[in-house]
Design a protein around this motif. Structure first.
Motif, short mmCIF file in Angstrom:
data_model
loop_
_atom_site.label_atom_id
_atom_site.label_comp_id
_atom_site.label_asym_id
_atom_site.label_seq_id
_atom_site.Cartn_x
_atom_site.Cartn_y
_atom_site.Cartn_z
N ARG A 110 56.30 -21.85 -36.53
CA ARG A 110 55.83 -20.82 -35.53
C ARG A 110 56.92 -21.11 -34.43
O ARG A 110 57.37 -22.26 -33.72
CB ARG A 110 54.54 -21.42 -34.85
CG ARG A 110 54.16 -20.90 -33.76
CD ARG A 110 52.57 -20.22 -34.01
NE ARG A 110 51.82 -20.10 -32.89
CZ ARG A 110 50.70 -19.37 -33.09
NH1 ARG A 110 50.45 -18.85 -34.15
NH2 ARG A 110 50.13 -19.23 -32.09
N ASN A 145 55.28 -19.19 -28.76
CA ASN A 145 53.93 -18.44 -29.14
C ASN A 145 52.97 -19.71 -29.06
O ASN A 145 52.66 -20.30 -29.91
CB ASN A 145 54.12 -18.09 -30.45
CG ASN A 145 52.71 -17.11 -30.86
OD1 ASN A 145 51.76 -17.02 -29.94
ND2 ASN A 145 52.87 -16.50 -32.24
N SER A 190 48.76 -21.60 -17.98
CA SER A 190 47.51 -20.92 -18.88
C SER A 190 47.45 -21.44 -20.15
O SER A 190 48.60 -22.05 -20.63
CB SER A 190 47.65 -19.26 -18.99
OG SER A 190 48.83 -19.08 -19.71
#
Ligand code: AMP
Ligand code: MG
Length: 310
Positions: free
Chosen positions: A50, A54, A110
């Motif tokens: 990955r 991301n 976040s």
């Protein structure tokens, strides 16, 4: 039942050792690691190939635990009460004192979080004292796995353990809603976006129109079966696998059905399974019939549109 308990014990042993394992959820199988451990999270990224930018979704058992890591507001609590546990993820503000590995969020403030409803993943989460970072258990950009066998097909023996929870009930990923600032849907998924909008602000329904659906322009090759996909096909070409929403009376070896009677929930559950079967059967091209764009059909159309991108 006993077997499940001993498998959960095994799963915990691996997780406590910073290993990553596959776990069943109602959406798709997840590749899970301790979200508080840099070592475990790095392993998730590495095995999945990955990209580091991301971020991962973090899975919790209960609200009290999530509150240690994230800021929550009334809108979140309202949505939580209505839809959790279930196939919905929220992007929230990370608390400064949170123990979440910075690798998960790519150093941003976040974080995406969710409460899975699958009984085995809940049992597992209840027994550990950390949340689980768990993206879908597939090599980045390919189709998400919806059964233990799919996970085996993705990773072979690279994974130390797969917690078998049968086939995923929903079969598509969670809906993601960003709740930082004005809410918007980041990804269509298991919970219908229109239903979510109703609960965002029940007093001011006129607000509805202002809530956007921003489907993120992540990798073009997301949810890809690795062969060309043609959408809204009225018929298939020679040697092309043809995916239909409803079973037809006449047998055709190239036809693959998502449901018996145009049932969209059943179609969502079968989509990734059918795509995998088609690939395993050696087809080089796929055509898909038009899928009604209502309820979970919205999420099906989102996934097949991305699967069709070159
Ligand atoms: P997956 O883990 O493959 O189901 O997908 C996770 C997706 O969640 C990412 O591709 C992002 O679109 C979204 N996501 C995760 N974390 C965040 C975040 N902190 N902010 C915005 N989107 C996020
Ligand atoms: Mg994924």
């Amino acid at each position: 039942m006993k077997k499940n308990d001993s498998n959960i014990k095994k799963a915990i042993k691996y997780l406590n050792n910073n290993e990553c394992i596959a776990i069943p959820t109602e959406t798709v199988y997840g590749l899970a690691g301790n979200a508080y451990s840099d070592k475990a999270v790095s392993r998730v990224y590495k095995i999945k190939k990955r990209p580091k930018n991301n971020p991962l979704i973090v899975h919790y058992y209960k609200l009290k635990d999530l509150k240690k890591d994230c800021e929550t507001d009334d809108t979140f609590i309202r949505l939580y009460k209505k839809f959790c546990p279930g196939p919905i993820s929220f992007v929230l503000k990370l608390k400064k004192k949170s123990k979440i590995s910075k690798i998960i969020t790519n150093n941003s403030n976040s974080i995406a979080v969710r409460f899975p409803s699958h009984p085995l993943s809940r049992k597992l989460l209840k027994k550990i004292d950390y949340p689980l970072a768990a993206p879908s258990a597939n090599i980045s950009s390919s189709i998400s796995p919806v059964s233990k066998q799919d996970v085996v097909d993705e990773f072979g023996h690279k994974l130390k353990f797969i917690l078998d929870g049968g086939s995923s009930k929903i079969g598509l990923e969670s809906t993601i809603i960003n709740l930082i600032g004005k809410p918007y849907i980041l990804r269509l998924g298991g919970v219908n976006s229109k239903l979510i909008l109703k609960f965002i602000n029940p007093l001011k329904n006129k607000n509805k129109k202002k809530i956007k659906i921003k489907v993120p322009g992540t990798s073009k090759l997301h949810y890809s079966p690795g062969i060309p996909v043609r959408l809204n096909a009225k018929k298939n070409h020679q040697n092309e696998a043809y995916i239909l929403i409803k079973k037809r009376k006449k047998f055709d070896k190239n036809h693959f059905y998502l449901s018996k009677t145009s049932n969209l929930k059943e179609a969502a559950k079968n989509l990734y399974r059918v795509l995998r079967i088609i690939k395993k059967n050696g087809y080089k091209k796929i055509a898909i019939e038009k899928i009604p764009n209502i309820n979970i059909g919205e999420a099906i159309n989102d996934r097949i549109a991305r699967a069709s991108k070159k």
